[in-house]
Design an enzyme around this catalytic site. Sequence first.
Site, PDB file in Angstrom:
ATOM      1  N   ASP A 229      49.533  22.487  13.818  1.00  0.00           N
ATOM      2  CA  ASP A 229      50.218  23.653  13.660  1.00  0.00           C
ATOM      3  C   ASP A 229      49.952  24.376  12.347  1.00  0.00           C
ATOM      4  O   ASP A 229      50.088  23.907  11.415  1.00  0.00           O
ATOM      5  CB  ASP A 229      51.707  23.379  13.780  1.00  0.00           C
ATOM      6  N   LEU A 230      49.286  25.465  12.388  1.00  0.00           N
ATOM      7  CA  LEU A 230      48.675  26.094  11.299  1.00  0.00           C
ATOM      8  C   LEU A 230      49.898  26.173  10.141  1.00  0.00           C
ATOM      9  O   LEU A 230      50.895  26.811  10.398  1.00  0.00           O
ATOM     10  CB  LEU A 230      48.124  27.420  11.453  1.00  0.00           C
ATOM     11  N   ASP A 231      49.496  25.708   8.930  1.00  0.00           N
ATOM     12  CA  ASP A 231      50.479  25.711   7.672  1.00  0.00           C
ATOM     13  C   ASP A 231      51.821  25.298   7.997  1.00  0.00           C
ATOM     14  O   ASP A 231      52.827  25.629   7.350  1.00  0.00           O
ATOM     15  CB  ASP A 231      50.519  27.024   7.141  1.00  0.00           C
ATOM     16  N   GLU A 232      52.049  24.324   9.134  1.00  0.00           N
ATOM     17  CA  GLU A 232      53.437  23.698   9.495  1.00  0.00           C
ATOM     18  C   GLU A 232      53.295  22.288   9.536  1.00  0.00           C
ATOM     19  O   GLU A 232      54.162  21.741  10.068  1.00  0.00           O
ATOM     20  CB  GLU A 232      53.710  24.452  10.685  1.00  0.00           C
TER      21      GLU A 232
END
Length: 288
Positions: A229-232
């Site tokens: 999950d991008l940047d998560e």
Amino acid sequence: MSRTADTWILAAQCPSRLGTVDVVTRFLKEKHCYITELNSFDDRLSGRFFIRAEFRPEVEGFGGEAFHDAFAPRAAEFAMEFELTPPGKRMGTVILVSKADHCLNDLLYRYRIGQLPLDIRAVISNHPDLESLAAWHGLPYYHCPITPETKPQQEAQVQEIIEETGAELVVLARYMQVLSPAMCERLAGRAINIHHSLLPGFKGAKPYHQAYEKGVKLVGATAHYINNDLDEGPIIAQGVEPVDHAHYPEDLVAKGRDIECLTLARAIGYHLERRVFLHAGRTVVLGN
């Protein structure tokens, strides 16, 4: 917190049950080890217990392998997973960068003065711009350009360098590429990323300029383990600073750079000192 040069670290987690602190502290006492720092946390929602002890052996001939083998049966009674880290351990590390140099420069300075016990094996970039900075520190620099068409081959090249260097930790120091799900899975729990944190969220080009247009009152940064999950990914550390109407876009950018450097260094320090425990998609950070 500052770790002394002669201390070992015992980090462990297990299901919550009576006697979890005692099994650690009693064993250390029996082995004539003096505890210099002790932190623990019991997560009542997940029923999981976490403990970290720094200790100094007070007997001659102390050996980590013998300690590990002797503690293993005690730990097994509690289904306890544990890790023992010796004094002076320097973690093999590869740093990924693009064009921005502030985080890389800060990490290399902390590495050079011994503030972060890293053993930097290589710097990898999709651009040639920062090769001179790595060379000044005597570090190998690998230029691995990438296009949408060559992404699989480039990632395979990066992964090969990581494996050949034997790196235990990968730091994305403003590496402006989205890693594939397969790459994220291979690096799970051992790759740390840094990115800006602005509320409301501003994505795309020039986020600080977008923030200025909205009159943002806080700027910050988040360091986290990567996942798909991008940047998560699971958060390790965050930093924030207040700003106001007198901060122009260039001021926000400058403040953001400083916060990113400090937050990334703090997160890496927690990881190196075995303060971070991953469980159920989140982190427990002891003694931060």
